[in-house]
Design a protein around this motif. Structure first.
Motif, mmCIF file in Angstrom:
data_model
loop_
_atom_site.group_PDB
_atom_site.id
_atom_site.type_symbol
_atom_site.label_atom_id
_atom_site.label_comp_id
_atom_site.label_asym_id
_atom_site.label_seq_id
_atom_site.Cartn_x
_atom_site.Cartn_y
_atom_site.Cartn_z
ATOM 1 N N GLY A 1 -10.769 -24.384 32.945
ATOM 2 C CA GLY A 1 -9.832 -25.325 33.548
ATOM 3 C C GLY A 1 -8.497 -25.397 32.828
ATOM 4 N N ASP A 2 -8.439 -24.920 31.580
ATOM 5 C CA ASP A 2 -7.172 -24.942 30.839
ATOM 6 C C ASP A 2 -6.196 -23.924 31.416
ATOM 7 N N GLU A 3 -4.924 -24.272 31.423
ATOM 8 C CA GLU A 3 -3.879 -23.335 31.820
ATOM 9 C C GLU A 3 -3.449 -22.543 30.597
ATOM 10 N N VAL A 4 -3.285 -21.240 30.764
ATOM 11 C CA VAL A 4 -2.868 -20.372 29.670
ATOM 12 C C VAL A 4 -1.783 -19.423 30.146
ATOM 13 N N ALA A 5 -0.990 -18.969 29.202
ATOM 14 C CA ALA A 5 -0.022 -17.912 29.451
ATOM 15 C C ALA A 5 -0.544 -16.660 28.763
ATOM 16 N N VAL A 6 -0.447 -15.539 29.447
ATOM 17 C CA VAL A 6 -0.885 -14.251 28.899
ATOM 18 C C VAL A 6 0.313 -13.319 28.928
ATOM 19 N N ARG A 7 0.573 -12.658 27.815
ATOM 20 C CA ARG A 7 1.652 -11.670 27.815
ATOM 21 C C ARG A 7 1.245 -10.474 26.982
ATOM 22 N N PHE A 8 1.581 -9.304 27.491
ATOM 23 C CA PHE A 8 1.221 -8.075 26.791
ATOM 24 C C PHE A 8 2.163 -6.949 27.194
ATOM 25 N N ARG A 9 2.211 -5.956 26.349
ATOM 26 C CA ARG A 9 2.999 -4.755 26.602
ATOM 27 C C ARG A 9 1.981 -3.627 26.758
ATOM 28 N N PRO A 10 1.798 -3.107 27.994
ATOM 29 C CA PRO A 10 0.758 -2.107 28.227
ATOM 30 C C PRO A 10 0.852 -0.896 27.291
ATOM 31 N N ARG A 11 2.035 -0.359 27.127
ATOM 32 C CA ARG A 11 2.273 0.744 26.209
ATOM 33 C C ARG A 11 3.552 0.440 25.443
ATOM 34 N N ALA A 12 3.751 1.094 24.331
ATOM 35 C CA ALA A 12 4.844 0.754 23.416
ATOM 36 C C ALA A 12 6.206 0.626 24.088
ATOM 37 N N ASN A 13 6.543 1.505 25.001
ATOM 38 C CA ASN A 13 7.875 1.481 25.614
ATOM 39 C C ASN A 13 7.925 0.757 26.957
ATOM 40 N N ASP A 14 6.810 0.170 27.371
ATOM 41 C CA ASP A 14 6.763 -0.526 28.657
ATOM 42 C C ASP A 14 7.354 -1.929 28.563
#
Length: 93
Positions: A36-49
């Motif tokens: 039920g908690d809201e979260v933010a997810v952030r990621f860089r799939p590959r180094a230059n993406d």
């Protein structure tokens, strides 16, 4: 394996992104937030993406080994860069 940041109202944690799709993600972390908690997810799939950023809700949670850590399922409500996420999902499929 891709590392990512998961941020909730308590903290920002650098964790493992186990699986991701257009609708959500599965994340392994030491201190998983509650369902039920809201979260933010952030990621860089590959180094230059470009960095992919999404906001969603924890829809399930499983405990880790002997109560240490666990895995959460996040259902995305909003994705900031859908083309970047789609390119990554298609690349790993």
């Amino acid at each position: 394996d891709v590392r990512c940041w998961v941020t909730d109202e308590r903290a920002a944690c650098y964790v493992w992104l186990i699986d991701v799709g257009l609708g959500g993600a599965r994340v392994q972390m030491a201190a998983p937030p509650d369902v039920g908690d809201e979260v933010a997810v952030r990621f860089r799939p590959r180094a230059n993406d470009a960095e992919v950023q999404a906001v969603g809700t924890v829809v399930w949670r499983s405990a880790g080994f002997r109560g240490r850590g666990g895995v959460i399922g996040v259902q995305f409500a909003r994705v900031e860069d859908v083309p970047a996420l789609l390119a990554y999902v298609e690349h790993v499929a």
